[in-house]
Design a protein around this motif. Structure first.
Motif, PDB file in Angstrom:
ATOM      1  N   GLN A   1      -0.287   5.610  -4.972  1.00 27.62           N
ATOM      2  CA  GLN A   1       0.649   4.667  -4.808  1.00 27.62           C
ATOM      3  C   GLN A   1       0.690   3.471  -3.774  1.00 27.62           C
ATOM      4  O   GLN A   1       0.101   3.893  -2.675  1.00 27.62           O
ATOM      5  N   VAL A   2       0.745   2.184  -3.997  1.00 31.96           N
ATOM      6  CA  VAL A   2       0.491   1.192  -2.795  1.00 31.96           C
ATOM      7  C   VAL A   2       1.851   0.582  -2.600  1.00 31.96           C
ATOM      8  O   VAL A   2       2.553   0.052  -3.655  1.00 31.96           O
ATOM      9  N   GLN A   3       2.291   0.554  -1.281  1.00 29.59           N
ATOM     10  CA  GLN A   3       3.607  -0.348  -0.930  1.00 29.59           C
ATOM     11  C   GLN A   3       3.064  -1.606  -0.197  1.00 29.59           C
ATOM     12  O   GLN A   3       2.139  -1.664   0.671  1.00 29.59           O
ATOM     13  N   LEU A   4       3.553  -2.833  -0.532  1.00 28.68           N
ATOM     14  CA  LEU A   4       3.269  -4.043   0.009  1.00 28.68           C
ATOM     15  C   LEU A   4       4.710  -4.340   0.587  1.00 28.68           C
ATOM     16  O   LEU A   4       5.987  -4.472   0.010  1.00 28.68           O
ATOM     17  N   VAL A   5       4.670  -4.951   1.716  1.00 22.77           N
ATOM     18  CA  VAL A   5       5.596  -5.363   2.645  1.00 22.77           C
ATOM     19  C   VAL A   5       5.314  -7.137   3.063  1.00 22.77           C
ATOM     20  O   VAL A   5       4.300  -7.241   3.534  1.00 22.77           O
ATOM     21  N   CYS A  31      -7.645  -6.392  -5.627  1.00 28.10           N
ATOM     22  CA  CYS A  31      -7.442  -7.534  -6.056  1.00 28.10           C
ATOM     23  C   CYS A  31      -6.135  -7.758  -5.298  1.00 28.10           C
ATOM     24  O   CYS A  31      -5.177  -6.982  -5.416  1.00 28.10           O
ATOM     25  N   MET A  32      -5.812  -8.921  -4.590  1.00 28.15           N
ATOM     26  CA  MET A  32      -4.694  -9.210  -3.915  1.00 28.15           C
ATOM     27  C   MET A  32      -4.369 -10.689  -4.413  1.00 28.15           C
ATOM     28  O   MET A  32      -5.257 -11.603  -4.468  1.00 28.15           O
ATOM     29  N   ALA A  94       1.179  -9.045  -4.156  1.00 21.47           N
ATOM     30  CA  ALA A  94       0.868  -8.180  -5.352  1.00 21.47           C
ATOM     31  C   ALA A  94      -0.408  -7.696  -5.164  1.00 21.47           C
ATOM     32  O   ALA A  94      -1.482  -8.273  -4.718  1.00 21.47           O
ATOM     33  N   ALA A  95      -0.806  -6.539  -5.768  1.00 21.20           N
ATOM     34  CA  ALA A  95      -2.279  -6.067  -5.829  1.00 21.20           C
ATOM     35  C   ALA A  95      -2.516  -5.270  -7.030  1.00 21.20           C
ATOM     36  O   ALA A  95      -1.557  -4.735  -7.668  1.00 21.20           O
ATOM     37  N   GLY A  96      -3.575  -5.118  -7.201  1.00 19.82           N
ATOM     38  CA  GLY A  96      -4.211  -4.460  -8.687  1.00 19.82           C
ATOM     39  C   GLY A  96      -5.464  -4.274  -8.395  1.00 19.82           C
ATOM     40  O   GLY A  96      -6.369  -4.469  -7.571  1.00 19.82           O
ATOM     41  N   PRO A  97      -6.055  -3.773  -9.715  1.00 14.84           N
ATOM     42  CA  PRO A  97      -7.628  -3.351  -9.570  1.00 14.84           C
ATOM     43  C   PRO A  97      -8.075  -4.773 -10.124  1.00 14.84           C
ATOM     44  O   PRO A  97      -7.936  -5.826 -10.430  1.00 14.84           O
ATOM     45  N   ILE A  98      -9.591  -4.843  -9.686  1.00 15.69           N
ATOM     46  CA  ILE A  98     -10.327  -5.876  -9.393  1.00 15.69           C
ATOM     47  C   ILE A  98     -10.343  -6.817 -11.068  1.00 15.69           C
ATOM     48  O   ILE A  98     -10.435  -8.004 -10.951  1.00 15.69           O
ATOM     49  N   TYR A 108      -1.311  -7.527 -12.357  1.00 16.12           N
ATOM     50  CA  TYR A 108      -1.003  -6.554 -11.358  1.00 16.12           C
ATOM     51  C   TYR A 108      -0.075  -5.606 -11.455  1.00 16.12           C
ATOM     52  O   TYR A 108       0.806  -5.320 -12.047  1.00 16.12           O
ATOM     53  N   ARG A 109      -0.565  -4.496 -10.563  1.00 12.65           N
ATOM     54  CA  ARG A 109       0.301  -3.190 -10.672  1.00 12.65           C
ATOM     55  C   ARG A 109       1.254  -3.013  -9.740  1.00 12.65           C
ATOM     56  O   ARG A 109       2.373  -2.397  -9.881  1.00 12.65           O
ATOM     57  N   PHE A 110       0.943  -3.476  -8.417  1.00 12.34           N
ATOM     58  CA  PHE A 110       1.636  -3.112  -7.331  1.00 12.34           C
ATOM     59  C   PHE A 110       2.503  -4.365  -6.717  1.00 12.34           C
ATOM     60  O   PHE A 110       1.579  -5.459  -6.626  1.00 12.34           O
ATOM     61  N   TRP A 111       3.711  -4.471  -6.553  1.00 13.85           N
ATOM     62  CA  TRP A 111       4.307  -5.640  -5.915  1.00 13.85           C
ATOM     63  C   TRP A 111       5.023  -5.515  -4.758  1.00 13.85           C
ATOM     64  O   TRP A 111       5.863  -4.362  -4.554  1.00 13.85           O
TER      65      TRP A 111
END
Length: 121
Positions: A1-5, A31-32, A94-98, A108-111
């Protein structure tokens, strides 16, 4: 799990500058991106950067915005110059696989929770 702030939002007069930052915890992304959503509008892609450094920008921000990453600290930023009132909105990192890299929200998977940017004339 990725957390973004996200951080760095605020209010600025047209023509001014702001710098947004996104801090990530966790692994599993290469990927960002940065997205924004204005009131009453759909979320749209602003900029993205792959782990290998490949960049992508929305036409509306080319030449004004710049995305960068710091892999050592798991952060990435969005430097915004020559801001316009139409840049106003909630900005999300946001972040996700390449393979997801680009400006499509669906890949994107993480927000993050978002940071408000307001540009007044």
């Amino acid at each position: 799990q990725v957390q973004l702030v996200e951080s760095g939002g605020g209010s600025v007069q047209a023509g001014g500058s702001l710098r947004l930052s996104c801090a990530a915890s966790g692994h599993g992304y290469n990927c960002m991106g940065w997205f924004r959503q204005a009131p009453g509008k759909e979320r749209e892609g602003v900029a993205s950067i792959r782990g290998d450094g490949e960049l992508d920008y929305a036409d509306s921000v080319k030449g004004r915005f710049s995305i960068a990453k710091d892999s050592r600290t798991s952060t990435w930023s969005l430097s915004m110059n020559s801001l316009k009132p139409e840049d106003t909105g909630m900005y999300y990192c946001a972040a996700g696989p390449i393979w997801a890299c680009g400006l499509l929200t669906s890949t994107y998977r993480f927000w993050g929770q978002g940071t408000q940017v307001t540009v007044f004339s």
